[in-house]
Design a protein around this motif. Structure first.
Motif, PDB file in Angstrom:
ATOM      1  N   VAL A  10      -0.626  16.587 -95.309  1.00  0.00           N
ATOM      2  CA  VAL A  10      -1.502  17.400 -95.609  1.00  0.00           C
ATOM      3  C   VAL A  10      -2.881  16.301 -95.911  1.00  0.00           C
ATOM      4  O   VAL A  10      -3.269  15.115 -96.826  1.00  0.00           O
ATOM      5  CB  VAL A  10      -1.145  18.196 -96.967  1.00  0.00           C
ATOM      6  N   TYR A  11      -3.844  17.547 -95.404  1.00  0.00           N
ATOM      7  CA  TYR A  11      -5.506  16.864 -95.739  1.00  0.00           C
ATOM      8  C   TYR A  11      -5.936  17.034 -96.464  1.00  0.00           C
ATOM      9  O   TYR A  11      -6.020  18.053 -96.864  1.00  0.00           O
ATOM     10  CB  TYR A  11      -6.133  16.936 -94.160  1.00  0.00           C
ATOM     11  N   GLN A  12      -6.835  16.455 -97.227  1.00  0.00           N
ATOM     12  CA  GLN A  12      -7.292  16.427 -98.272  1.00  0.00           C
ATOM     13  C   GLN A  12      -9.057  16.224 -97.546  1.00  0.00           C
ATOM     14  O   GLN A  12      -9.419  15.849 -97.106  1.00  0.00           O
ATOM     15  CB  GLN A  12      -7.922  15.254 -99.263  1.00  0.00           C
ATOM     16  N   THR A  13      -9.630  17.582 -97.554  1.00  0.00           N
ATOM     17  CA  THR A  13     -11.088  17.925 -97.173  1.00  0.00           C
ATOM     18  C   THR A  13     -12.334  18.623 -97.372  1.00  0.00           C
ATOM     19  O   THR A  13     -11.757  18.418 -98.680  1.00  0.00           O
ATOM     20  CB  THR A  13     -10.963  19.067 -95.690  1.00  0.00           C
ATOM     21  N   LYS A  14     -13.480  18.484 -98.167  1.00  0.00           N
ATOM     22  CA  LYS A  14     -14.857  19.247 -98.548  1.00  0.00           C
ATOM     23  C   LYS A  14     -13.786  20.096 -99.175  1.00  0.00           C
ATOM     24  O   LYS A  14     -14.446  20.585-100.171  1.00  0.00           O
ATOM     25  CB  LYS A  14     -15.831  18.911 -97.871  1.00  0.00           C
ATOM     26  N   GLU A  17      -7.482  21.702 -99.335  1.00  0.00           N
ATOM     27  CA  GLU A  17      -6.384  20.813 -98.460  1.00  0.00           C
ATOM     28  C   GLU A  17      -6.010  22.044 -97.078  1.00  0.00           C
ATOM     29  O   GLU A  17      -5.803  23.025 -97.734  1.00  0.00           O
ATOM     30  CB  GLU A  17      -4.874  21.007 -99.176  1.00  0.00           C
ATOM     31  N   VAL A  18      -5.885  21.102 -96.442  1.00  0.00           N
ATOM     32  CA  VAL A  18      -4.935  22.170 -95.095  1.00  0.00           C
ATOM     33  C   VAL A  18      -4.269  21.216 -94.677  1.00  0.00           C
ATOM     34  O   VAL A  18      -3.678  20.034 -95.192  1.00  0.00           O
ATOM     35  CB  VAL A  18      -6.323  21.453 -94.141  1.00  0.00           C
ATOM     36  N   THR A  19      -3.194  21.834 -94.435  1.00  0.00           N
ATOM     37  CA  THR A  19      -1.787  21.012 -93.925  1.00  0.00           C
ATOM     38  C   THR A  19      -1.823  21.447 -92.819  1.00  0.00           C
ATOM     39  O   THR A  19      -1.772  22.268 -91.972  1.00  0.00           O
ATOM     40  CB  THR A  19      -0.769  22.469 -94.355  1.00  0.00           C
ATOM     41  N   SER A  40      -3.254  24.634 -80.531  1.00  0.00           N
ATOM     42  CA  SER A  40      -5.120  24.295 -81.001  1.00  0.00           C
ATOM     43  C   SER A  40      -4.667  24.201 -81.937  1.00  0.00           C
ATOM     44  O   SER A  40      -3.984  25.649 -82.602  1.00  0.00           O
ATOM     45  CB  SER A  40      -5.865  24.183 -80.245  1.00  0.00           C
ATOM     46  N   GLY A  41      -3.927  23.475 -83.327  1.00  0.00           N
ATOM     47  CA  GLY A  41      -4.190  23.017 -84.251  1.00  0.00           C
ATOM     48  C   GLY A  41      -2.882  23.757 -84.778  1.00  0.00           C
ATOM     49  O   GLY A  41      -2.422  23.815 -86.524  1.00  0.00           O
ATOM     50  N   ALA A  42      -1.794  23.862 -83.974  1.00  0.00           N
ATOM     51  CA  ALA A  42      -0.501  23.803 -84.983  1.00  0.00           C
ATOM     52  C   ALA A  42      -0.183  22.921 -84.917  1.00  0.00           C
ATOM     53  O   ALA A  42       1.025  22.548 -85.979  1.00  0.00           O
ATOM     54  CB  ALA A  42       0.496  24.782 -83.307  1.00  0.00           C
ATOM     55  N   GLY A  43      -0.379  21.771 -85.227  1.00  0.00           N
ATOM     56  CA  GLY A  43       0.013  20.876 -86.028  1.00  0.00           C
ATOM     57  C   GLY A  43       0.465  19.354 -85.510  1.00  0.00           C
ATOM     58  O   GLY A  43       1.225  18.484 -85.410  1.00  0.00           O
ATOM     59  N   LYS A  44       0.754  19.270 -83.707  1.00  0.00           N
ATOM     60  CA  LYS A  44       1.513  19.271 -82.732  1.00  0.00           C
ATOM     61  C   LYS A  44       0.472  17.016 -83.403  1.00  0.00           C
ATOM     62  O   LYS A  44       1.717  16.789 -83.272  1.00  0.00           O
ATOM     63  CB  LYS A  44       0.979  19.347 -81.573  1.00  0.00           C
ATOM     64  N   SER A  45      -0.530  16.894 -82.736  1.00  0.00           N
ATOM     65  CA  SER A  45      -0.585  15.427 -83.629  1.00  0.00           C
ATOM     66  C   SER A  45      -1.140  15.203 -84.463  1.00  0.00           C
ATOM     67  O   SER A  45      -0.294  13.660 -84.191  1.00  0.00           O
ATOM     68  CB  SER A  45      -2.363  15.675 -83.256  1.00  0.00           C
ATOM     69  N   SER A  46      -0.735  15.830 -85.431  1.00  0.00           N
ATOM     70  CA  SER A  46      -0.471  14.895 -87.214  1.00  0.00           C
ATOM     71  C   SER A  46       0.839  14.902 -86.559  1.00  0.00           C
ATOM     72  O   SER A  46       1.239  13.718 -87.186  1.00  0.00           O
ATOM     73  CB  SER A  46      -1.092  16.821 -87.797  1.00  0.00           C
ATOM     74  N   LEU A  48       2.918  14.092 -84.160  1.00  0.00           N
ATOM     75  CA  LEU A  48       2.799  12.923 -83.398  1.00  0.00           C
ATOM     76  C   LEU A  48       2.524  10.877 -84.304  1.00  0.00           C
ATOM     77  O   LEU A  48       2.914  10.792 -84.419  1.00  0.00           O
ATOM     78  CB  LEU A  48       2.187  12.779 -81.955  1.00  0.00           C
ATOM     79  N   ARG A  49       1.090  11.845 -84.796  1.00  0.00           N
ATOM     80  CA  ARG A  49       0.499  10.419 -85.514  1.00  0.00           C
ATOM     81  C   ARG A  49       1.518  10.096 -86.441  1.00  0.00           C
ATOM     82  O   ARG A  49       1.134   8.353 -86.636  1.00  0.00           O
ATOM     83  CB  ARG A  49      -0.234  10.559 -86.011  1.00  0.00           C
ATOM     84  N   CYS A  50       2.252  10.590 -86.978  1.00  0.00           N
ATOM     85  CA  CYS A  50       2.972  10.544 -88.376  1.00  0.00           C
ATOM     86  C   CYS A  50       4.362   9.763 -87.635  1.00  0.00           C
ATOM     87  O   CYS A  50       4.481   8.919 -88.447  1.00  0.00           O
ATOM     88  CB  CYS A  50       4.020  11.869 -88.887  1.00  0.00           C
TER      89      CYS A  50
HETATM   90  N1  LIG Z   1      -7.968  14.240 -89.882  1.00  0.00           N
HETATM   91  C1  LIG Z   1      -8.528  15.676 -90.129  1.00  0.00           C
HETATM   92  N2  LIG Z   1      -8.901  16.009 -91.583  1.00  0.00           N
HETATM   93  C2  LIG Z   1      -8.297  16.776 -91.743  1.00  0.00           C
HETATM   94  N3  LIG Z   1      -7.631  18.110 -91.364  1.00  0.00           N
HETATM   95  C3  LIG Z   1      -7.210  17.811 -89.927  1.00  0.00           C
HETATM   96  C4  LIG Z   1      -7.117  16.490 -89.738  1.00  0.00           C
HETATM   97  N4  LIG Z   1      -6.400  16.535 -88.705  1.00  0.00           N
HETATM   98  C5  LIG Z   1      -5.981  17.454 -87.993  1.00  0.00           C
HETATM   99  N5  LIG Z   1      -6.404  18.658 -89.201  1.00  0.00           N
HETATM  100  C6  LIG Z   1      -5.829  19.995 -89.543  1.00  0.00           C
HETATM  101  O1  LIG Z   1      -4.502  19.998 -89.428  1.00  0.00           O
HETATM  102  C7  LIG Z   1      -3.983  21.153 -88.512  1.00  0.00           C
HETATM  103  C8  LIG Z   1      -2.902  20.962 -87.329  1.00  0.00           C
HETATM  104  O2  LIG Z   1      -3.637  20.256 -86.337  1.00  0.00           O
HETATM  105  P1  LIG Z   1      -3.926  18.948 -85.436  1.00  0.00           P
HETATM  106  O3  LIG Z   1      -4.477  18.633 -84.674  1.00  0.00           O
HETATM  107  O4  LIG Z   1      -1.932  18.284 -85.761  1.00  0.00           O
HETATM  108  O5  LIG Z   1      -2.871  20.276 -84.087  1.00  0.00           O
HETATM  109  P2  LIG Z   1      -2.789  19.961 -83.126  1.00  0.00           P
HETATM  110  O6  LIG Z   1      -1.574  21.470 -82.526  1.00  0.00           O
HETATM  111  O7  LIG Z   1      -2.593  18.922 -82.769  1.00  0.00           O
HETATM  112  O8  LIG Z   1      -4.397  20.803 -81.914  1.00  0.00           O
HETATM  113  P3  LIG Z   1      -5.398  20.220 -80.895  1.00  0.00           P
HETATM  114  O9  LIG Z   1      -4.236  20.246 -79.811  1.00  0.00           O
HETATM  115  O10 LIG Z   1      -6.256  20.779 -80.901  1.00  0.00           O
HETATM  116  O11 LIG Z   1      -5.116  19.270 -81.670  1.00  0.00           O
HETATM  117  C9  LIG Z   1      -5.500  22.063 -88.271  1.00  0.00           C
HETATM  118  O12 LIG Z   1      -5.147  22.904 -88.379  1.00  0.00           O
HETATM  119  C10 LIG Z   1      -6.338  20.864 -87.858  1.00  0.00           C
HETATM  120  O13 LIG Z   1      -7.724  21.604 -88.636  1.00  0.00           O
END
Ligand SMILES: Nc1ncnc2c1ncn2[C@@H]1O[C@H](COP(=O)(O)OP(=O)(O)OP(=O)(O)O)[C@@H](O)[C@H]1O
Length: 337
Positions: A10-14, A17-19, A40-46, A48-50
């Motif tokens: 979960v990201y804390q944003t202004k 919270e964004v999951t 895009s936005g599905a959570g793949k990078s989040s 992978l980075r975890c």
């Molecule tokens: N550093 C961050 N701070 C706040 N919210 C974030 C952050 N990184 C990702 N998010 C949010 O988390 C959700 C998943 O994003 P993520 O980048 O993991 O998706 P993705 O599938 O990898 O998309 P993309 O291919 O566009 O990067 C989105 O709603 C995004 O806005």
């Protein structure tokens, strides 16, 4: 082997919270190439980075080769991280350093001796086909060559896992193919476990063994790539599969049909074709083939037939049941009855 249990990010944003990752559990077997797809936005990078704790998970557990990363202290984590290589869409090479120095950097950080570094970098550059570029700077390389440097750098410390973040998305189709072959080669030769995230189904089709589809931080479907191509259950998976297996039949064919139009998937090239002619003989049904094609999913053929079945509807149903039970899958794509 990678074991992810109930992972949440979960990201804390202004704005609150964004999951990014929402209760994901996942196992990637040793030596497997695992693809994660999603828009895009599905959570793949989040996710992978975890996996290498570039991003600290909010909760859940990540184990790599039996070691729980989420339980490690800073120092142990640094050592554990050396077992995880990562490559990126935009390569992230250091522009002021040569190809050799870019690859050597990872080894210096691991306190290797000068001789060890020299031997290892020479071997790595040979493996990725860049021996002749060792003294040039990144600006003198093509995109594909830059990614090869990225791969050599990621492999420098003999990782057991390679994470690929949209590694081919910035490359043209033929360069993509050559990078995918290189990934396949290192997977086979080094027994490396590879997790890649992508929005391109071509990539998954070409090299992945299993895949997961992500939406809104969750995994909506997961399984062997072949099975998901042949028989996707989830609507989003179907959408992704259709980017490759879509056939745009002319509208007039669809609207003028008086029976059912079915899409049949069968394993292998021609082995099961007789199922269709058997069905037409057994039941009072006429079959009109509208389209036929064979796709190769990681070298295994998947036959696809689109045909119109007409006649007495009860007989058409029986024929459909007969074919369904003897093929990979059958989907009614238009029903005029
Ligand atoms: N550093 C961050 N701070 C706040 N919210 C974030 C952050 N990184 C990702 N998010 C949010 O988390 C959700 C998943 O994003 P993520 O980048 O993991 O998706 P993705 O599938 O990898 O998309 P993309 O291919 O566009 O990067 C989105 O709603 C995004 O806005």
């Amino acid at each position: 082997m990678i074991e992810v249990t109930d992972l949440v990010k979960v990201y804390q944003t202004k704005k609150g919270e964004v999951t990014g990752v929402d209760h994901v559990s996942l196992t990637v077997n040793k030596g497997e190439i695992f693809g994660i797809v999603g828009y895009s936005g599905a959570g793949k990078s989040s996710l992978l980075r975890c996996l290498n704790l570039l991003e600290a998970p909010t909760s859940g557990e990540i184990k790599i080769d039996g070691v729980s990363l989420t339980a490690l202290g800073k120092k142990e984590l640094r050592t554990a991280r050396q077992k995880i290589g990562m490559i990126f869409q935009h390569f992230y090479l250091v522009s002021s350093k040569t190809v050799f120095e870019n690859v050597a950097f990872a080894l210096k950080a691991a306190y290797k001796s000068k001789t060890e570094i020299d031997t290892r970098v020479t071997d790595l550059l040979e493996m990725v086909g860049l021996s002749d570029k060792r003294d040039v700077y990144p600006s003198q390389l093509s995109g594909g060559q830059k990614q090869r440097v990225g791969i050599a750098r990621a492999l420098a410390n003999n990782p057991s896992v390679l994470l690929c973040d949209e590694a081919t998305s910035a490359l043209d189709p033929s360069t993509t193919k050559s990078i995918l072959s290189l990934l396949k080669k290192i997977n086979q030769e080094l027994g490396l476990t590879i997790v890649l995230i992508t929005h391109e189904m071509e990539v998954v089709k070409e090299i992945c063994d299993r895949m997961a589809v992500m939406q809104d931080g969750r995994i909506v479907e997961e399984g062997p790539v072949y099975d998901l191509f042949a028989n996707p259950a989830n609507e989003l998976t179907k959408e992704f599969i259709n980017t490759i297996l879509q056939f745009d039949l002319p509208d007039h064919l669809l609207t003028s049909s008086k029976g059912k139009i079915v899409k049949i998937h069968f394993r292998g090239a021609i082995a099961e074709e007789s199922v269709i002619s058997d069905a037409l003989q057994k039941f009072q049904v006429k079959g009109n083939i509208l389209h036929g094609k064979i796709e190769y999913i990681k070298e295994t053929p998947l036959g696809i037939f689109i045909m119109e079945l007409t006649g007495d509807m009860a007989e058409v149903e029986k024929a459909i049941q007969y074919i369904t039970s003897r093929t990979e899958s059958l989907e009614v794509i238009r029903d005029a009855a």
